[in-house]
Design a protein around this motif. Sequence first.
Motif: not given
Length: 358
Positions: A99-104, A110-122
Amino acid sequence: MSAIRPLHLAAEIGGPPRYDAASHVALARLAEGGALDFVTLNDSFARPGPDALAVMARVAPATTRIGLVPTVTTTHTEPFHVSSAVATLDWVSKGRAGWHADVSTTEAEARLFGRRTAAPPAALWQEAGEVADAGARLWDSWEDDAEIRDAATGRFVDRGKLHHVDFEGSTFSVRGPAIVPRPPQGRPVTVVDGTSAPARETAARHADVVHVRATSPGQAAALAYELRRGAAAHGRDPDSLRVLVSLTVDLGDAETTPEPGLESGPQLAGRGTYFRGGPVDLAELITRWHREGGVDGFHLTPVSPERDLERIVNGTVALLQHRSLFRTFHPGGTLREHLGLSRPANRYAAARTEGGTS
């Protein structure tokens, strides 16, 4: 050091969204015929198309040797479900899953899920590392011989060989044990693109295979050295890390090629540095970089999968095989065996054998 390392090759089979399984199966079979280590299928919440992991589960029974590595986003997903899905892919492929682990990173995702806002890459890559850690623990939560399947006594599993994970991350917690028995590979292969600084720490700590983008053998060697040094700092064997250079490949003008080499752009879809030339030119580049760059191989993303992958396999790979620089068959049945990686010991079984506790 790089001249001694076996050459590893992988290819992307994505491209424009396609909703039929036949095209993905055909490309995976083509790569399998060239004895490539694995194929990847890129995915994100920011693009249309079928789920990459589900597509690979369809490709699995139509192939026999090639490794299957879909992109799985660790942001906005449940780590327990991620580990279960990847373990299932390993089972249905008989030990060929990664599996190729990646981030959004975007607010739109983030709005597709509505759980939290976007976070910094770190922060996102810290979370991705925690997901990889929790996943490995969940895969170990069943010992290899935990299943009994004794109809006479009605016992399916030895509960003494199931283990709670009790993992606490920065954004989630997982108790376990898993609902899927330990995968055939023990732990499916974890792939991370370690080009960016925030991802590099996660890659050094958790990845089996790391993709990097570089414009010269020296830069590739420096990235590989940094990653292996980071792996050693985390108590890992640095020689167990496989570092592949990511390259976007355009073989459209095979008969009238420019001078072989890398250009600074364009960065097509953000995936790798761009190469334009013919199959022979690509073989020369791969040979030179592998001998000079301290890397283990290349991850190739064809600009046009149907056209370019055929030229990669029947042109570039065939030439490398003719020169005895790349194998002509898969050395084993699992992706770990293709990559020369050992099957990890189960941490909980080892602790129990040594008299520790789970």
